[in-house]
Write a protein that holds these residues in place. Sequence first.
Motif, short mmCIF file in Angstrom:
data_model
loop_
_atom_site.label_atom_id
_atom_site.label_comp_id
_atom_site.label_asym_id
_atom_site.label_seq_id
_atom_site.Cartn_x
_atom_site.Cartn_y
_atom_site.Cartn_z
N ASN A 116 0.80 -1.10 0.00
CA ASN A 116 -0.06 0.04 0.10
C ASN A 116 0.90 1.20 -0.10
OD1 ASN A 116 1.07 -0.18 2.54
ND2 ASN A 116 -1.00 0.16 3.83
N LYS A 117 2.10 0.96 0.16
CA LYS A 117 3.11 2.38 0.17
C LYS A 117 3.99 2.23 -1.09
CE LYS A 117 1.81 4.35 4.05
NZ LYS A 117 1.20 5.48 4.04
N LYS A 118 3.45 1.67 -2.05
CA LYS A 118 4.23 1.54 -3.39
C LYS A 118 4.56 2.90 -4.00
CE LYS A 118 3.99 -0.80 -7.87
NZ LYS A 118 3.27 -1.36 -8.89
N GLY A 138 5.98 5.32 -1.24
CA GLY A 138 4.80 6.35 -1.55
C GLY A 138 4.46 7.28 -0.46
N ILE A 139 5.47 7.88 0.25
CA ILE A 139 4.97 8.51 1.63
C ILE A 139 5.41 10.23 1.66
CG2 ILE A 139 5.50 6.74 2.87
CD1 ILE A 139 8.13 7.90 3.84
N ASN A 140 4.77 10.86 2.40
CA ASN A 140 4.93 12.29 2.25
C ASN A 140 5.70 12.70 3.87
OD1 ASN A 140 3.76 13.34 -0.05
ND2 ASN A 140 1.92 12.29 0.99
N ILE A 141 6.70 13.35 3.64
CA ILE A 141 7.36 13.96 4.76
C ILE A 141 7.02 15.40 5.04
CG2 ILE A 141 9.60 14.14 5.75
CD1 ILE A 141 8.91 11.32 5.53
N PHE A 155 6.49 5.55 6.33
CA PHE A 155 5.15 6.10 6.42
C PHE A 155 5.05 7.60 6.46
CE2 PHE A 155 7.77 5.20 10.13
CZ PHE A 155 7.70 6.34 10.71
N ASP A 156 4.09 8.04 6.30
CA ASP A 156 3.79 9.45 6.22
C ASP A 156 4.43 10.19 7.49
OD1 ASP A 156 2.81 9.33 4.03
OD2 ASP A 156 0.82 9.49 4.55
#
Length: 185
Positions: A116-118, A138-141, A155-156
């Motif tokens: 789910n974080k591809k 596919g995360i946001n920092i 993880f975000d």
Amino acid sequence: MTDHHSTLQKDFYRESGKWLSTLQMLKKSISPNLHFIYIFRKTQQYSKTPILGFYWRLILRHFQIKYGFQIYPETEIGEGFYLGHWGSLVINPKVKIGKNCNIAQGVTIGQQNRGNKKGFPIIGNQVWIGPNAVIVGGINIGNNVLIAPNAYVNFDVPNDSVVVGNPAQIYTNPNATEGYINNLI
């Protein structure tokens, strides 16, 4: 600060806290970190020009190998980019990095191929990434985030945070990067 300064000048400003002429930047680019940033930005600048683009890509490739920075001209990196130390740094070309970011040695910022974080990380403004940190997926920092040395982040991460450990923990801190990121533009 004024907006008429180039991205490259803003990168060099982060190192010294002074606005530099092109000649001064060339003198300062003896440092491997600044030398690589100079070549990286020139390669980006001429990427759409066939002959100059090819020339700068060859030069960049040489210094990727020499200094151990695996950063490609396709990587979107905001102004005020700062490399703390040279050697062993890998950033996937599809990663996006905001303004005023510091990245130390041994860092990997890459893709995750499944789950789910591809995808690829998007990193905000004013982010400090410590030695040997790994950021994947596919995360946001968010903005104003400090990622501690050796942290594994998949993880975000919200704005105003410190991320520590493996498995990583998030701690809210409105002054997360204070004292770590100098000479903001």
